[in-house]
Design a protein around this motif. Structure first.
Motif, PDB file in Angstrom:
ATOM      1  N   ARG A   1      -2.735   8.447  -3.208  1.00 14.45           N
ATOM      2  CA  ARG A   1      -1.768   9.564  -3.438  1.00 14.45           C
ATOM      3  C   ARG A   1      -1.303   9.634  -4.850  1.00 14.45           C
ATOM      4  O   ARG A   1      -1.083   8.626  -5.746  1.00 14.45           O
ATOM      5  CB  ARG A   1      -0.474   9.425  -2.744  1.00 14.45           C
ATOM      6  N   ASN A   2      -1.563  10.653  -5.508  1.00 14.10           N
ATOM      7  CA  ASN A   2      -1.487  10.829  -7.252  1.00 14.10           C
ATOM      8  C   ASN A   2      -0.187  11.386  -7.632  1.00 14.10           C
ATOM      9  O   ASN A   2       0.098  11.562  -8.853  1.00 14.10           O
ATOM     10  CB  ASN A   2      -2.803  11.690  -7.570  1.00 14.10           C
ATOM     11  N   GLN A   3       0.662  12.220  -6.652  1.00 11.33           N
ATOM     12  CA  GLN A   3       1.512  13.181  -7.198  1.00 11.33           C
ATOM     13  C   GLN A   3       2.895  12.759  -6.474  1.00 11.33           C
ATOM     14  O   GLN A   3       3.022  12.442  -5.204  1.00 11.33           O
ATOM     15  CB  GLN A   3       1.351  14.452  -6.817  1.00 11.33           C
ATOM     16  N   PHE A   4       3.867  12.400  -7.350  1.00 10.50           N
ATOM     17  CA  PHE A   4       4.978  12.153  -6.704  1.00 10.50           C
ATOM     18  C   PHE A   4       6.479  13.096  -7.491  1.00 10.50           C
ATOM     19  O   PHE A   4       6.178  13.595  -8.691  1.00 10.50           O
ATOM     20  CB  PHE A   4       5.552  10.884  -7.222  1.00 10.50           C
ATOM     21  N   ALA A   5       7.408  13.578  -6.671  1.00  9.43           N
ATOM     22  CA  ALA A   5       8.327  14.391  -7.437  1.00  9.43           C
ATOM     23  C   ALA A   5       9.263  13.392  -8.259  1.00  9.43           C
ATOM     24  O   ALA A   5       9.828  14.343  -9.196  1.00  9.43           O
ATOM     25  CB  ALA A   5       9.254  14.887  -6.146  1.00  9.43           C
ATOM     26  N   SER A   6       9.231  12.463  -8.136  1.00  6.65           N
ATOM     27  CA  SER A   6      10.145  11.608  -9.069  1.00  6.65           C
ATOM     28  C   SER A   6       9.532  10.260  -8.860  1.00  6.65           C
ATOM     29  O   SER A   6       9.006   9.940  -7.901  1.00  6.65           O
ATOM     30  CB  SER A   6      11.786  11.516  -8.492  1.00  6.65           C
ATOM     31  N   ARG A   7      10.213   9.234  -9.891  1.00  6.12           N
ATOM     32  CA  ARG A   7       9.838   7.979  -9.703  1.00  6.12           C
ATOM     33  C   ARG A   7      10.566   7.158  -8.612  1.00  6.12           C
ATOM     34  O   ARG A   7       9.935   6.152  -8.123  1.00  6.12           O
ATOM     35  CB  ARG A   7       9.972   7.147 -11.311  1.00  6.12           C
ATOM     36  N   GLU A   8      11.692   7.797  -8.431  1.00  3.87           N
ATOM     37  CA  GLU A   8      12.419   7.252  -7.183  1.00  3.87           C
ATOM     38  C   GLU A   8      11.753   7.376  -5.977  1.00  3.87           C
ATOM     39  O   GLU A   8      11.637   6.490  -5.023  1.00  3.87           O
ATOM     40  CB  GLU A   8      13.939   7.722  -7.169  1.00  3.87           C
ATOM     41  N   GLU A   9      11.069   8.651  -5.752  1.00  7.15           N
ATOM     42  CA  GLU A   9      10.253   8.898  -4.558  1.00  7.15           C
ATOM     43  C   GLU A   9       9.008   7.862  -4.334  1.00  7.15           C
ATOM     44  O   GLU A   9       8.578   7.313  -3.226  1.00  7.15           O
ATOM     45  CB  GLU A   9       9.921  10.183  -4.508  1.00  7.15           C
ATOM     46  N   ALA A  10       8.443   7.714  -5.829  1.00  9.27           N
ATOM     47  CA  ALA A  10       7.323   6.686  -5.495  1.00  9.27           C
ATOM     48  C   ALA A  10       7.725   5.396  -5.347  1.00  9.27           C
ATOM     49  O   ALA A  10       7.075   4.595  -4.651  1.00  9.27           O
ATOM     50  CB  ALA A  10       6.805   6.703  -7.137  1.00  9.27           C
ATOM     51  N   LEU A  11       8.964   4.878  -5.866  1.00 11.02           N
ATOM     52  CA  LEU A  11       9.524   3.618  -5.448  1.00 11.02           C
ATOM     53  C   LEU A  11       9.746   3.539  -3.942  1.00 11.02           C
ATOM     54  O   LEU A  11       9.037   2.424  -3.351  1.00 11.02           O
ATOM     55  CB  LEU A  11      10.801   3.271  -6.119  1.00 11.02           C
ATOM     56  N   VAL A  12      10.277   4.409  -3.418  1.00 10.37           N
ATOM     57  CA  VAL A  12      10.486   4.206  -1.975  1.00 10.37           C
ATOM     58  C   VAL A  12       9.022   4.625  -1.094  1.00 10.37           C
ATOM     59  O   VAL A  12       8.843   3.703  -0.010  1.00 10.37           O
ATOM     60  CB  VAL A  12      11.269   5.365  -1.401  1.00 10.37           C
ATOM     61  N   GLY A  13       8.018   5.201  -1.805  1.00 17.19           N
ATOM     62  CA  GLY A  13       6.891   5.201  -0.924  1.00 17.19           C
ATOM     63  C   GLY A  13       5.877   4.168  -1.140  1.00 17.19           C
ATOM     64  O   GLY A  13       5.293   3.998  -0.040  1.00 17.19           O
ATOM     65  N   LEU A  14       6.072   3.449  -1.988  1.00 17.57           N
ATOM     66  CA  LEU A  14       5.343   2.472  -2.181  1.00 17.57           C
ATOM     67  C   LEU A  14       5.734   0.904  -1.705  1.00 17.57           C
ATOM     68  O   LEU A  14       4.853  -0.066  -1.251  1.00 17.57           O
ATOM     69  CB  LEU A  14       4.919   1.912  -3.971  1.00 17.57           C
ATOM     70  N   THR A  15       7.077   0.905  -1.465  1.00 17.71           N
ATOM     71  CA  THR A  15       7.821  -0.270  -0.944  1.00 17.71           C
ATOM     72  C   THR A  15       7.055  -0.778   0.346  1.00 17.71           C
ATOM     73  O   THR A  15       7.207   0.072   1.330  1.00 17.71           O
ATOM     74  CB  THR A  15       9.353  -0.161  -1.046  1.00 17.71           C
ATOM     75  N   GLY A  16       6.816  -1.896   0.498  1.00 17.52           N
ATOM     76  CA  GLY A  16       6.187  -2.475   1.880  1.00 17.52           C
ATOM     77  C   GLY A  16       5.050  -1.842   2.350  1.00 17.52           C
ATOM     78  O   GLY A  16       4.682  -2.054   3.490  1.00 17.52           O
ATOM     79  N   ARG A  17       4.281  -1.082   1.505  1.00 20.10           N
ATOM     80  CA  ARG A  17       3.168  -0.457   1.924  1.00 20.10           C
ATOM     81  C   ARG A  17       1.845  -1.206   1.261  1.00 20.10           C
ATOM     82  O   ARG A  17       1.826  -1.503  -0.107  1.00 20.10           O
ATOM     83  CB  ARG A  17       2.980   0.783   1.694  1.00 20.10           C
ATOM     84  N   GLY A  18       0.553  -1.247   1.662  1.00 23.13           N
ATOM     85  CA  GLY A  18      -0.582  -1.274   1.176  1.00 23.13           C
ATOM     86  C   GLY A  18      -0.573  -2.597   0.312  1.00 23.13           C
ATOM     87  O   GLY A  18      -0.197  -3.800   0.460  1.00 23.13           O
ATOM     88  N   ILE A  19      -1.066  -2.728  -1.047  1.00 23.70           N
ATOM     89  CA  ILE A  19      -1.010  -3.737  -2.048  1.00 23.70           C
ATOM     90  C   ILE A  19       0.320  -4.223  -2.324  1.00 23.70           C
ATOM     91  O   ILE A  19       0.353  -5.327  -2.955  1.00 23.70           O
ATOM     92  CB  ILE A  19      -1.856  -3.300  -3.056  1.00 23.70           C
ATOM     93  N   PHE A  20       1.158  -3.289  -2.156  1.00 28.19           N
ATOM     94  CA  PHE A  20       2.548  -3.886  -2.567  1.00 28.19           C
ATOM     95  C   PHE A  20       3.437  -4.394  -1.619  1.00 28.19           C
ATOM     96  O   PHE A  20       4.524  -4.740  -1.769  1.00 28.19           O
ATOM     97  CB  PHE A  20       3.473  -2.574  -3.066  1.00 28.19           C
ATOM     98  N   LYS A  21       2.873  -4.522  -0.253  1.00 25.95           N
ATOM     99  CA  LYS A  21       3.500  -5.224   0.853  1.00 25.95           C
ATOM    100  C   LYS A  21       4.097  -6.568   0.382  1.00 25.95           C
ATOM    101  O   LYS A  21       5.415  -6.678   0.825  1.00 25.95           O
ATOM    102  CB  LYS A  21       2.738  -5.340   1.994  1.00 25.95           C
ATOM    103  N   THR A  22       3.570  -7.368  -0.537  1.00 25.01           N
ATOM    104  CA  THR A  22       4.180  -8.837  -0.804  1.00 25.01           C
ATOM    105  C   THR A  22       5.006  -8.688  -2.040  1.00 25.01           C
ATOM    106  O   THR A  22       5.369  -9.735  -2.512  1.00 25.01           O
ATOM    107  CB  THR A  22       3.110  -9.961  -0.879  1.00 25.01           C
ATOM    108  N   PHE A  23       4.998  -7.578  -2.581  1.00 24.67           N
ATOM    109  CA  PHE A  23       5.619  -7.562  -4.086  1.00 24.67           C
ATOM    110  C   PHE A  23       7.069  -7.639  -3.942  1.00 24.67           C
ATOM    111  O   PHE A  23       7.915  -6.609  -2.917  1.00 24.67           O
ATOM    112  CB  PHE A  23       5.119  -6.178  -4.844  1.00 24.67           C
TER     113      PHE A  23
END
Length: 313
Positions: free
Chosen positions: A170-192
């Motif tokens: 996914r390449n487009q986000f409405a805001s940085r806050e949306e990206a933060l929520v969308g990435l947290t706990g998923r994929g390579i970010f799961k252990t971050f």
């Protein structure tokens, strides 16, 4: 609940360097001196700020510079896909920055950044006095031979699962806050940890000109990076003359156990170790071990000697 992208104040300095073709951006920690003690390069798809939690404590003892590679973060160098078949392009960018300084530095990096550091040390030993390689991408010799085939990298972009997955990111986000929520706990970010994801988002997204945000490292460029393997880290390793510390993850490593032993055989005075329980995202999961490896390489470089008789503890 929408979380703040980064609740921590910026505890680093923004820096940039003019290099052929544009400007390379970065962040710095510690005392400002003519030459940094440590220069750090990030992994594919990330940016320098992603590693703030790892690097910031080193600023208490060292001048640390972390750079955004071409096609990543806030660096403005062109990053066209045509003829992008090796990481020598990134190596040459790093050399251009190092030539700004008056003394050699300790190079450190994660994944792609570790390999770029190794490639740099292999051709410009005068600019480097030590290496800390965290999960470097060092493949079997046969894999590099395959990359040399006609249209090898281009074909791999279409067939390699890692590259295909990156291209579909996914390449487009409405805001940085949306990206933060969308990435947290998923994929390579799961252990971050949350603060690491916030730091990634802070410099990993740029305005898209339409009121939203897009990834600073475009999915197509990330995919191309994974398959741009027409370089020779094994040849570079044989030319390294300075202290070398290497950490490998126990799970899903980009350097096999056999390759790690081969590194130790080529450089008998290297410090090499496997971090139990860690994945390829070792610097985010075990910043204590990664930080100790970087510090060890920098201290050995400062003392002008190599380490001969112990593994990283």
């Amino acid at each position: 609940m929408v979380r703040a992208v980064s609740s921590a104040p910026e505890t680093f300095r923004r820096v940039s360097f003019e290099v052929p073709g544009g400007r390379m951006a970065g962040i710095a920690f510690g005392a400002q001196t003519a030459t940094p003690d440590i220069v750090f390069i990030h992994a594919t798809g990330f940016n320098a700020r992603t590693y703030r939690v790892l690097l910031e404590p080193l600023g208490e003892r060292f001048h640390v510079l972390a750079l955004d590679a071409r096609g990543h973060g806030l660096t403005t160098l062109p990053h066209k896909l045509f003829s992008y078949t090796s990481w020598k392009r990134h190596r040459d960018d790093l050399i251009a920055v190092l030539e700004h300084f008056t003394a050699p530095v300790t190079l450190a990096g994660h994944s792609m950044g570790a390999t770029i550091s190794l490639l740099t040390a292999g051709v410009r030993t005068d600019l480097v006095n030590g290496l800390a390689l965290l999960e470097p991408v060092i493949l079997p010799a046969a894999a590099y031979a395959g990359s040399q085939l006609p249209f090898g990298p281009q074909l791999q972009r279409m067939t390699m699962p890692l590259a295909r997955g990156a291209a579909a990111r996914r390449n487009q986000f409405a805001s940085r806050e949306e990206a933060l929520v969308g990435l947290t706990g998923r994929g390579i970010f799961k252990t971050f940890p949350a603060e690491v994801i916030a730091d990634y988002v802070a410099d990993g997204l740029v305005e898209d000109g339409a009121g939203g945000f897009k990834l600073a490292c475009a999915p197509a460029f990330e995919a191309a990076t994974y398959t741009a393997q027409r370089h020779d880290p094994w040849g570079a390793l044989r030319k390294v003359t300075d202290p070398l510390v290497l950490l490998r993850a126990e799970k899903g490593s980009t350097i096999s156990e056999a390759a790690m032993h081969r590194v130790a055989a080529i450089k008998a005075d290297a410090r090499v170790a496997t971090v139990e329980g860690a994945s390829h995202m070792l610097p985010m999961e075990r910043p204590d071990r990664a930080r100790a490896a970087i510090e060890s390489a920098a201290l050995m470089a400062r003392q002008g000697r190599k380490y001969h008789d112990a593994l990283v503890q």
